[in-house]
Design a protein around this motif. Structure first.
Motif, PDB file in Angstrom:
ATOM      1  N   THR A  59       0.839  -1.184   0.000  1.00 34.61           N
ATOM      2  CA  THR A  59       0.000   0.000   0.000  1.00 34.61           C
ATOM      3  C   THR A  59       0.881   1.244   0.000  1.00 34.61           C
ATOM      4  O   THR A  59       2.078   1.155  -0.148  1.00 34.61           O
ATOM      5  N   VAL A  60       0.346   2.378   0.180  1.00 30.85           N
ATOM      6  CA  VAL A  60       0.985   3.686   0.177  1.00 30.85           C
ATOM      7  C   VAL A  60       1.123   4.166  -1.262  1.00 30.85           C
ATOM      8  O   VAL A  60       0.132   4.289  -1.957  1.00 30.85           O
ATOM      9  N   GLY A  79       6.557  -0.839  -9.419  1.00 31.04           N
ATOM     10  CA  GLY A  79       6.479  -2.272  -9.674  1.00 31.04           C
ATOM     11  C   GLY A  79       6.073  -2.529 -11.103  1.00 31.04           C
ATOM     12  O   GLY A  79       6.798  -2.220 -12.030  1.00 31.04           O
ATOM     13  N   GLY A  80       4.869  -3.071 -11.281  1.00 32.85           N
ATOM     14  CA  GLY A  80       4.365  -3.338 -12.623  1.00 32.85           C
ATOM     15  C   GLY A  80       3.036  -2.681 -12.909  1.00 32.85           C
ATOM     16  O   GLY A  80       2.316  -3.122 -13.806  1.00 32.85           O
ATOM     17  N   VAL A  81       2.692  -1.611 -12.154  1.00 29.50           N
ATOM     18  CA  VAL A  81       1.386  -0.983 -12.347  1.00 29.50           C
ATOM     19  C   VAL A  81       1.511   0.537 -12.409  1.00 29.50           C
ATOM     20  O   VAL A  81       2.470   1.129 -11.907  1.00 29.50           O
ATOM     21  N   VAL A  82       0.511   1.135 -13.046  1.00 28.02           N
ATOM     22  CA  VAL A  82       0.301   2.583 -13.036  1.00 28.02           C
ATOM     23  C   VAL A  82      -1.098   2.823 -12.484  1.00 28.02           C
ATOM     24  O   VAL A  82      -2.068   2.212 -12.953  1.00 28.02           O
ATOM     25  N   VAL A  83      -1.215   3.696 -11.479  1.00 28.97           N
ATOM     26  CA  VAL A  83      -2.509   4.039 -10.887  1.00 28.97           C
ATOM     27  C   VAL A  83      -2.920   5.402 -11.401  1.00 28.97           C
ATOM     28  O   VAL A  83      -2.142   6.362 -11.355  1.00 28.97           O
ATOM     29  N   VAL A  94      -0.034  -1.318  -4.365  1.00 29.82           N
ATOM     30  CA  VAL A  94      -0.556  -2.684  -4.452  1.00 29.82           C
ATOM     31  C   VAL A  94      -0.400  -3.179  -5.894  1.00 29.82           C
ATOM     32  O   VAL A  94      -0.810  -2.506  -6.839  1.00 29.82           O
ATOM     33  N   GLN A  95       0.183  -4.343  -6.043  1.00 26.65           N
ATOM     34  CA  GLN A  95       0.474  -4.885  -7.367  1.00 26.65           C
ATOM     35  C   GLN A  95      -0.703  -5.706  -7.873  1.00 26.65           C
ATOM     36  O   GLN A  95      -0.744  -6.933  -7.757  1.00 26.65           O
ATOM     37  N   GLU A  96      -1.670  -4.990  -8.427  1.00 18.38           N
ATOM     38  CA  GLU A  96      -2.858  -5.654  -8.955  1.00 18.38           C
ATOM     39  C   GLU A  96      -3.488  -4.801 -10.039  1.00 18.38           C
ATOM     40  O   GLU A  96      -3.313  -3.578 -10.073  1.00 18.38           O
ATOM     41  N   LEU A 116       1.339 -10.574 -12.567  1.00 16.32           N
ATOM     42  CA  LEU A 116       0.815  -9.451 -13.337  1.00 16.32           C
ATOM     43  C   LEU A 116       1.086  -9.626 -14.821  1.00 16.32           C
ATOM     44  O   LEU A 116       0.221  -9.332 -15.661  1.00 16.32           O
ATOM     45  N   LEU A 117       2.276 -10.081 -15.163  1.00 14.29           N
ATOM     46  CA  LEU A 117       2.625 -10.275 -16.567  1.00 14.29           C
ATOM     47  C   LEU A 117       1.704 -11.304 -17.205  1.00 14.29           C
ATOM     48  O   LEU A 117       1.192 -11.105 -18.320  1.00 14.29           O
ATOM     49  N   THR A 118       1.454 -12.390 -16.511  1.00 17.61           N
ATOM     50  CA  THR A 118       0.562 -13.428 -17.027  1.00 17.61           C
ATOM     51  C   THR A 118      -0.859 -12.903 -17.176  1.00 17.61           C
ATOM     52  O   THR A 118      -1.532 -13.173 -18.183  1.00 17.61           O
ATOM     53  N   GLU A 119      -1.310 -12.135 -16.186  1.00 18.66           N
ATOM     54  CA  GLU A 119      -2.651 -11.568 -16.276  1.00 18.66           C
ATOM     55  C   GLU A 119      -2.760 -10.605 -17.449  1.00 18.66           C
ATOM     56  O   GLU A 119      -3.769 -10.584 -18.163  1.00 18.66           O
ATOM     57  N   GLY A 120      -1.733  -9.815 -17.653  1.00 24.51           N
ATOM     58  CA  GLY A 120      -1.736  -8.913 -18.801  1.00 24.51           C
ATOM     59  C   GLY A 120      -1.830  -9.644 -20.113  1.00 24.51           C
ATOM     60  O   GLY A 120      -2.564  -9.242 -21.029  1.00 24.51           O
TER      61      GLY A 120
END
Length: 452
Positions: free
Chosen positions: A10-11, A59-63, A17-19, A437-441
């Motif tokens: 978080t934060v 990480g692997g996300v953009v919010v 959060v990596q989702e 995350l890569l697999t989900e993408g």
């Protein structure tokens, strides 16, 4: 194998959060409001691939500003290889902010510029004596590489290749092959720039790399003359041109000819450098040692920095004061680069790029086996692409490509398109992305293909 299953955090920054999380449609209301402001305030020629505004990334996300969390398969076009807001980079920049933000290296130098040059001299291919000069953008570095080569050789002509992309300034637009949107209406361009055919294995009928290089060399000799040629510039793996990997032997044959004829061989590693391909530089996969290497993008964890690194006798050819610029090698960018380079080296990120590449290739090749619209799967490391075609003719299918990308965007996955024909989807995830995350993408991409 380096497997990353990023913990939920978080934060903000790297602790996001990596989702993948969609709380509104894409774009959400706040992004739409900001897009209206952009339209009113920003020149129309400055586009946006996704109409969402970033609030945080890591990480692997953009919010985005609406709270949607998108899987990042673009890394800001291969810039945030160490991840967005990497703690080591952030701390280095904070410390430099407390010291000073600018003096201009060509007025009162500072140690971090020298340290970056030393690192580049050490890491780029070859163990010969090298020098480096720092600039702000990839295009600026390319221009300076050409300047240096012309000064060293006393010649003017420069050869670039089909499908090349080298920048948006006047000289680099001339080097860039694609008209729309990069060149259209912006000429005339710098003179003494010529184009030669590239090895494009998917589209050149299976010609081997040595034969393709000899064809290019013959054209250069007959249309320009080696005695007039200052430099040959090429991307070891093309970026905007479609992630084209030349056939084996193409680059070494060009380099051998360049050396024999006193032509400076410039490797544009702006997109393919800094661990992106599973090696520090893509040139290493081909076993070549360029005379000059141009770098940018992944060099400084998101801060603007670029460089030309090369043989000392070539780099030292320009007169004192002939290279430089007000912001070139800004101290904030330099400390960020040193921190990023340390992260690549100490956190297994170069090896991680190789693992990402294997995951991407395996999944995309499996998709290709059941979907003839995927004409080609290619690339190295975390620089992989699929070329989408009409399955009957192999003709480029830009419309399908646009539909797949748009569908992925709507489902919260950032992917980029490229290619001379607009029919390539490229994958440039941060090297810090988790396998989950890569697999989900990729699941989202597969669904987008199925329903396009």
């Amino acid at each position: 194998m380096t497997t990353i299953d990023a913990p939920a955090r978080t934060v903000g920054g790297p602790d996001i959060v990596q989702e993948r999380r969609l709380v509104t449609s894409i774009p959400g209301p706040l992004s739409r409001a900001l897009m209206t402001r952009k339209t009113d305030a920003v020149a129309a020629g400055v586009g946006a691939t996704l109409p969402v505004f970033a609030a945080a990334a890591g990480g692997g996300v953009v919010v985005d500003v609406d709270g949607n969390s998108l899987i990042d398969l673009g890394s800001g076009i291969a810039v945030t290889g160490v991840g967005n807001s990497h703690p080591r980079v952030v701390e280095a920049v904070k410390a430099q902010l407390d010291a000073f933000t600018h003096t201009c290296f060509t007025i009162t130098p500072y140690e971090s510029y020298v340290a970056v040059a030393e690192a580049l001299n050490r890491l780029t291919p070859g163990d010969h004596l090298k020098r480096s000069a720092l600039f702000n953008s990839g295009a600026e570095a390319v221009e300076n590489a050409v300047k240096i080569a012309r000064h060293h050789t006393g010649r003017q002509a420069v050869v670039a290749f089909d499908h090349a992309y080298h920048g948006r300034t006047n000289l680099t637009m001339g080097l860039t092959a694609k008209n729309q949107p990069y060149k259209n209406g912006f000429g005339p361009f710098a003179p003494e720039i010529y184009r030669a055919p590239l090895s494009y294995p998917f589209r050149d009928g299976g010609i081997d790399g040595v034969t393709a290089a000899r064809t290019a060399i013959l054209q250069i000799e007959k249309q320009i003359g080696a005695e007039n040629l200052a430099a040959l510039i090429i991307e070891p793996i093309q970026g905007e041109g479609g992630f084209i990997v030349p056939a084996a032997g193409f680059l070494p044959t060009l380099l051998e000819w360049s050396r024999a004829n006193g032509v400076v061989f410039i490797a544009d590693e702006v997109q393919s450098g800094f661990g992106r391909t599973g090696a520090w530089f893509a040139s290493e996969h081909e076993g070549i040692v360029p005379d000059l290497v141009v770098t940018a993008k992944g060099i400084a964890g998101g801060l603007p920095l670029s460089a030309v690194t090369g043989r000392a006798d070539i780099m030292d050819a320009a007169q004192v004061g002939g290279l430089g610029g007000t912001y070139g090698g800004n101290p904030l960018a330099c400390v960020a680069a040193l921190a990023a380079i340390e992260s690549y080296a100490s956190e297994g990120l170069i090896e991680r790029a190789g693992d990402i590449g294997r995951l991407l290739i395996d999944r995309l090749t499996a998709l290709q086996a059941s979907d003839p619209r995927i004409g080609d799967v290619r690339g190295r490391g975390a620089m992989i692409a699929i070329e989408l075609v009409d399955p009957e003719t192999d003709a480029p299918d830009a419309a399908l490509t646009a539909r797949v990308a748009s569908a992925a965007h709507a489902q919260g996955v950032i992917v980029l398109t490229c290619g001379t024909y607009g029919n390539v989807i490229r994958f440039l995830p941060p090297l810090t992305i988790g396998d989950d995350l890569l697999t989900e993408g990729l699941d989202v991409i597969a669904e987008a293909l199925a329903t396009a």
